[in-house]
Design a protein around this motif. Structure first.
Motif, PDB file in Angstrom:
ATOM      1  N   LEU A  93       0.780  -1.276   0.072  1.00  0.00           N
ATOM      2  CA  LEU A  93      -0.025   0.069   0.083  1.00  0.00           C
ATOM      3  C   LEU A  93       0.905   1.365   0.077  1.00  0.00           C
ATOM      4  CD1 LEU A  93      -2.708   1.432   0.224  1.00  0.00           C
ATOM      5  CD2 LEU A  93      -2.587   1.028   2.808  1.00  0.00           C
ATOM      6  N   ALA A  94       1.873   1.289   0.880  1.00  0.00           N
ATOM      7  CA  ALA A  94       2.834   2.404   1.181  1.00  0.00           C
ATOM      8  C   ALA A  94       3.392   2.965  -0.305  1.00  0.00           C
ATOM      9  CB  ALA A  94       3.582   2.291   2.126  1.00  0.00           C
ATOM     10  N   ALA A  95       3.860   1.829  -0.986  1.00  0.00           N
ATOM     11  CA  ALA A  95       4.510   2.232  -2.153  1.00  0.00           C
ATOM     12  C   ALA A  95       3.863   2.602  -3.337  1.00  0.00           C
ATOM     13  CB  ALA A  95       5.357   1.076  -2.677  1.00  0.00           C
ATOM     14  N   ALA A  96       2.531   2.065  -3.255  1.00  0.00           N
ATOM     15  CA  ALA A  96       1.386   2.397  -4.218  1.00  0.00           C
ATOM     16  C   ALA A  96       0.920   3.688  -4.211  1.00  0.00           C
ATOM     17  CB  ALA A  96       0.256   1.216  -4.299  1.00  0.00           C
ATOM     18  N   VAL A  97       0.637   3.964  -3.069  1.00  0.00           N
ATOM     19  CA  VAL A  97       0.240   5.321  -2.684  1.00  0.00           C
ATOM     20  C   VAL A  97       0.996   6.408  -3.092  1.00  0.00           C
ATOM     21  CG1 VAL A  97      -0.688   6.990  -0.805  1.00  0.00           C
ATOM     22  CG2 VAL A  97      -1.589   4.591  -1.074  1.00  0.00           C
ATOM     23  N   GLU A  98       2.277   6.199  -2.757  1.00  0.00           N
ATOM     24  CA  GLU A  98       3.247   7.049  -3.033  1.00  0.00           C
ATOM     25  C   GLU A  98       3.568   7.377  -4.423  1.00  0.00           C
ATOM     26  OE1 GLU A  98       8.144   7.766  -1.748  1.00  0.00           O
ATOM     27  OE2 GLU A  98       6.954   6.125  -1.211  1.00  0.00           O
ATOM     28  N   ASN A  99       3.533   6.144  -5.175  1.00  0.00           N
ATOM     29  CA  ASN A  99       3.494   6.127  -6.646  1.00  0.00           C
ATOM     30  C   ASN A  99       2.534   6.947  -7.427  1.00  0.00           C
ATOM     31  OD1 ASN A  99       5.155   5.117  -9.238  1.00  0.00           O
ATOM     32  ND2 ASN A  99       3.068   4.436  -9.348  1.00  0.00           N
ATOM     33  N   TYR A 100       1.194   6.777  -6.795  1.00  0.00           N
ATOM     34  CA  TYR A 100       0.033   7.371  -7.390  1.00  0.00           C
ATOM     35  C   TYR A 100      -0.051   8.974  -7.033  1.00  0.00           C
ATOM     36  CZ  TYR A 100      -4.945   8.729  -8.193  1.00  0.00           C
ATOM     37  OH  TYR A 100      -5.843   9.308  -8.692  1.00  0.00           O
ATOM     38  N   ILE A 101       0.610   9.306  -6.059  1.00  0.00           N
ATOM     39  CA  ILE A 101       0.583  10.759  -5.636  1.00  0.00           C
ATOM     40  C   ILE A 101       1.674  11.313  -6.394  1.00  0.00           C
ATOM     41  CG2 ILE A 101       1.331  12.241  -3.946  1.00  0.00           C
ATOM     42  CD1 ILE A 101      -0.076  10.588  -1.688  1.00  0.00           C
ATOM     43  N   LYS A 102       2.760  10.795  -6.585  1.00  0.00           N
ATOM     44  CA  LYS A 102       3.998  11.340  -7.646  1.00  0.00           C
ATOM     45  C   LYS A 102       3.364  11.593  -9.083  1.00  0.00           C
ATOM     46  CE  LYS A 102       8.465  10.181  -8.934  1.00  0.00           C
ATOM     47  NZ  LYS A 102       9.554   9.209  -9.037  1.00  0.00           N
ATOM     48  N   ASN A 118       3.066   6.396   8.489  1.00  0.00           N
ATOM     49  CA  ASN A 118       3.456   5.773   9.592  1.00  0.00           C
ATOM     50  C   ASN A 118       2.912   4.442  10.021  1.00  0.00           C
ATOM     51  OD1 ASN A 118       4.791   5.911  12.260  1.00  0.00           O
ATOM     52  ND2 ASN A 118       2.948   6.845  13.242  1.00  0.00           N
ATOM     53  N   GLY A 119       3.735   3.591  10.475  1.00  0.00           N
ATOM     54  CA  GLY A 119       3.257   2.362  10.816  1.00  0.00           C
ATOM     55  C   GLY A 119       2.890   1.114   9.751  1.00  0.00           C
ATOM     56  N   VAL A 158      -1.934  14.026   2.391  1.00  0.00           N
ATOM     57  CA  VAL A 158      -2.503  12.547   2.543  1.00  0.00           C
ATOM     58  C   VAL A 158      -1.721  11.981   3.744  1.00  0.00           C
ATOM     59  CG1 VAL A 158      -2.932  10.313   1.572  1.00  0.00           C
ATOM     60  CG2 VAL A 158      -3.204  12.104   0.223  1.00  0.00           C
ATOM     61  N   ILE A 159      -2.565  11.283   4.901  1.00  0.00           N
ATOM     62  CA  ILE A 159      -1.801  11.142   6.129  1.00  0.00           C
ATOM     63  C   ILE A 159      -2.368   9.756   6.105  1.00  0.00           C
ATOM     64  CG2 ILE A 159      -1.376  11.373   8.653  1.00  0.00           C
ATOM     65  CD1 ILE A 159      -2.103  14.295   8.076  1.00  0.00           C
ATOM     66  N   ILE A 160      -1.576   8.637   6.612  1.00  0.00           N
ATOM     67  CA  ILE A 160      -1.815   7.288   6.767  1.00  0.00           C
ATOM     68  C   ILE A 160      -1.056   6.853   7.893  1.00  0.00           C
ATOM     69  CG2 ILE A 160      -1.838   4.843   5.790  1.00  0.00           C
ATOM     70  CD1 ILE A 160      -1.537   5.994   3.005  1.00  0.00           C
ATOM     71  N   ASN A 161      -1.831   6.568   8.822  1.00  0.00           N
ATOM     72  CA  ASN A 161      -1.168   5.929  10.344  1.00  0.00           C
ATOM     73  C   ASN A 161      -1.979   4.541  10.646  1.00  0.00           C
ATOM     74  OD1 ASN A 161      -0.049   6.025  12.819  1.00  0.00           O
ATOM     75  ND2 ASN A 161      -1.520   7.594  13.587  1.00  0.00           N
ATOM     76  N   ASN A 162      -0.973   3.639  10.918  1.00  0.00           N
ATOM     77  CA  ASN A 162      -1.451   2.384  11.371  1.00  0.00           C
ATOM     78  C   ASN A 162      -1.097   2.174  12.899  1.00  0.00           C
ATOM     79  OD1 ASN A 162      -2.145  -0.219  11.485  1.00  0.00           O
ATOM     80  ND2 ASN A 162      -0.449  -1.044  10.506  1.00  0.00           N
ATOM     81  N   ARG A 163      -1.918   2.261  13.752  1.00  0.00           N
ATOM     82  CA  ARG A 163      -1.750   2.179  15.247  1.00  0.00           C
ATOM     83  C   ARG A 163      -2.926   1.429  15.777  1.00  0.00           C
ATOM     84  NH1 ARG A 163      -1.196   7.690  18.004  1.00  0.00           N
ATOM     85  NH2 ARG A 163      -3.204   7.967  17.769  1.00  0.00           N
ATOM     86  N   GLU A 164      -2.278   0.578  16.640  1.00  0.00           N
ATOM     87  CA  GLU A 164      -3.243  -0.151  17.549  1.00  0.00           C
ATOM     88  C   GLU A 164      -4.432  -0.775  17.060  1.00  0.00           C
ATOM     89  OE1 GLU A 164      -4.675   2.427  20.337  1.00  0.00           O
ATOM     90  OE2 GLU A 164      -2.616   2.897  21.487  1.00  0.00           O
ATOM     91  N   GLY A 165      -3.988  -1.520  15.724  1.00  0.00           N
ATOM     92  CA  GLY A 165      -5.008  -2.224  15.239  1.00  0.00           C
ATOM     93  C   GLY A 165      -6.122  -1.513  14.280  1.00  0.00           C
TER      94      GLY A 165
END
Length: 498
Positions: free
Chosen positions: A356-365, A380-381, A417-424
């Protein structure tokens, strides 16, 4: 078997009257039983007391006659003796007879006149004997007139003889009759009073019961807001009314919540059905878009390339030849870029390969380059974290839709865009400082493309048990919050087919 027989015998009588009738019946039966017992017991006690008084009176009269008859017996004055017992008989109607015997046991005077009943002589000779040292002797027998108390008193310690008299119970019978009338009259009065009290108590008990029955019928017909007014009762009936009101209040809250959930379910089902009905249309639109992209860009580029190749044959100069070759290479590179972009839009392979992280980063780019707009990204996370495929594609599509709307319509200076993975939980925020829009107006309007896009994001989040919230307003920018649980993979098992 016995219980069944008792039940079959008892039920018809039990169901003859209502609660009020049962209470009054019980009260009347108890009053009559108590009154009967009271009358019988009073009659017995009163009879014993009166018999004791009759006996005392008879002893007093016998002693009186014994004292008065001493002189008559000493002087052998039989006339005076007879006159004495006659006067006593006339003044005491309860006396049945008077007998005077001398010291030899001979009858010297009596009140019978002619002939003394034989049973009385036998009784006196055989049953009611008295010795000289006794003050009196009393025996009881029954004849045709009723019970007789036979009393014997010695005259001067038995030296002159014995006085015997019989006392009847005629006054006792009269007194008992009056007592019975009085007691029965009192019983009737008390019965009326008891019935009145029982009627009052029956109404007092039956009123809340009737109100509860009425309330049960109201609630059964669907009027869950109906309440019983038993606040005045502090006993078990009051507690029953309070418990009934608490029950109906809970039922009402449950019904309200159920109606609310049903409306929400209907709304979601309507939205789901609408989206499902739009699937085929969306597929056709996607095909049209691909065809348009191929026709407008790829086809034109290939046509231009074909013309360039045709002109290349007529080119003699090396310099022009090289320039046209260079132009053709650029056209081919552009076509390849457009085809790759189209493929990535359909299904980004980087999402399957790098996550997911790489795909979102590439799409935003790529989006930033295409729209010539800088987009901030903070993740994050997600390092060394593997998410379920359905979570990754859902989040990616939501970011894709929200970011496309921001780039196309918001006219924003800043987008992030902010993505934060924390506590499930996976929290995604897409925000801009653009023009914003009226969310209620868009959601309540006809099914526009913008409306369909917002519903699609909402539906994707709902399918994973997540939440999607949009905060916006005209001139205030737009913020999309997405919160999806990433530990509960049982919510949806199948892979999304995009």
């Amino acid at each position: 078997m016995i219980d069944q027989i008792h039940s079959n015998l008892f039920k018809p009588f039990f169901n003859l009257v209502g609660v009020k009738g049962k209470i009054m019946g019980i009260a009347i039966i108890l009053i009559l039983l108590l009154a009967s017992l009271l009358i019988l017991e009073s009659e017995d006690i009163f009879t014993q007391v009166l018999r004791h008084e009759v006996e005392k009176q008879g002893i007093s009269l016998a002693q009186y006659i014994a004292v008065r008859s001493e002189d008559f017996l000493l002087t052998n004055n039989l006339f005076g003796l007879h006159q004495l017992i006659k006067d006593v008989m006339n003044n005491n109607q309860e006396l049945a007879y008077i007998l005077i015997f001398n010291s030899q046991g001979e009858l010297v005077s009596d009140t019978f006149g002619r002939k003394i009943p034989k049973e009385l002589i036998d009784f006196n000779q055989n049953f009611n004997q008295i010795s000289s040292n006794q003050d009196y002797s009393s025996k009881t027998f029954r004849n045709e007139g009723g019970i007789i108390h036979d009393i014997a008193v010695p005259i001067w310690q038995g030296r002159y003889g014995i006085v015997r008299l019989g006392v009847t119970e005629v006054y006792i019978d009269q007194a008992l009759t009056k007592l019975k009338y009085l007691l029965w009259f009192s019983t009737v009065l008390i019965s009326f009073l008891g019935i009145a009290i029982a009627y009052f108590l029956a109404n007092l008990i039956n009123k809340p019961l009737s109100e509860l029955v009425t309330a049960t019928g109201k609630v059964g017909s669907g009027k869950l807001d109906y309440r019983v007014s038993l606040d005045w009762a502090e006993d078990e009936l009051g507690k029953l009314g309070q418990a009934f009101n608490n029950m109906t209040a809970k039922l009402q809250r449950t019904a309200i919540e159920r109606r609310k959930l049903w409306k929400e379910l209907q709304k979601k089902e309507e939205r789901r059905q609408y989206l499902l009905n739009k699937v085929i249309m969306a597929q056709e639109e996607e095909r049209k878009r691909i065809a348009r992209e191929l026709h407008d860009e790829t086809s034109q580029a290939l046509t231009s390339l074909n013309l360039a190749l045709a002109n290349l044959e007529n080119t003699d100069e090396q310099k022009k030849f090289n320039e046209r070759i260079k132009m053709m290479k650029k056209t081919i590179a552009k076509v390849l870029d457009e085809i790759n972009l189209l493929a990535r839009q359909l299904r980004p392979s980087i999402l399957d390969d790098l996550g997911l992280a790489a795909a979102v980063e590439n799409y935003i780019k790529e989006s930033s380059k295409y729209w010539n707009e800088d987009v901030g990204l903070h993740i994050n996370g997600l390092i060394d974290t593997t998410l379920a495929k359905e979570v990754e594609i859902t989040v990616y599509r939501i970011i894709q839709e929200a970011l496309t709307n921001a780039l196309r319509y918001a006219e924003a200076d800043n987008i992030s865009v902010i993505i934060n993975n924390r506590e499930g939980n996976l929290l995604v925020i897409i925000e801009d400082d653009g023009c914003g829009f009226d969310l209620d107006e868009v959601m309540n309007s006809d099914r526009t493309q913008e409306h369909l896009g917002l519903l699609g994001m909402q539906e994707r989040a709902d399918l994973l048990g997540g939440e999607l919230t949009i905060e916006t307003g005209e001139g205030n920018g737009t913020t999309v919050y997405v919160n999806i649980p990433v530990n509960d993979t049982s919510i949806i098992e199948e892979e999304f087919d995009d």
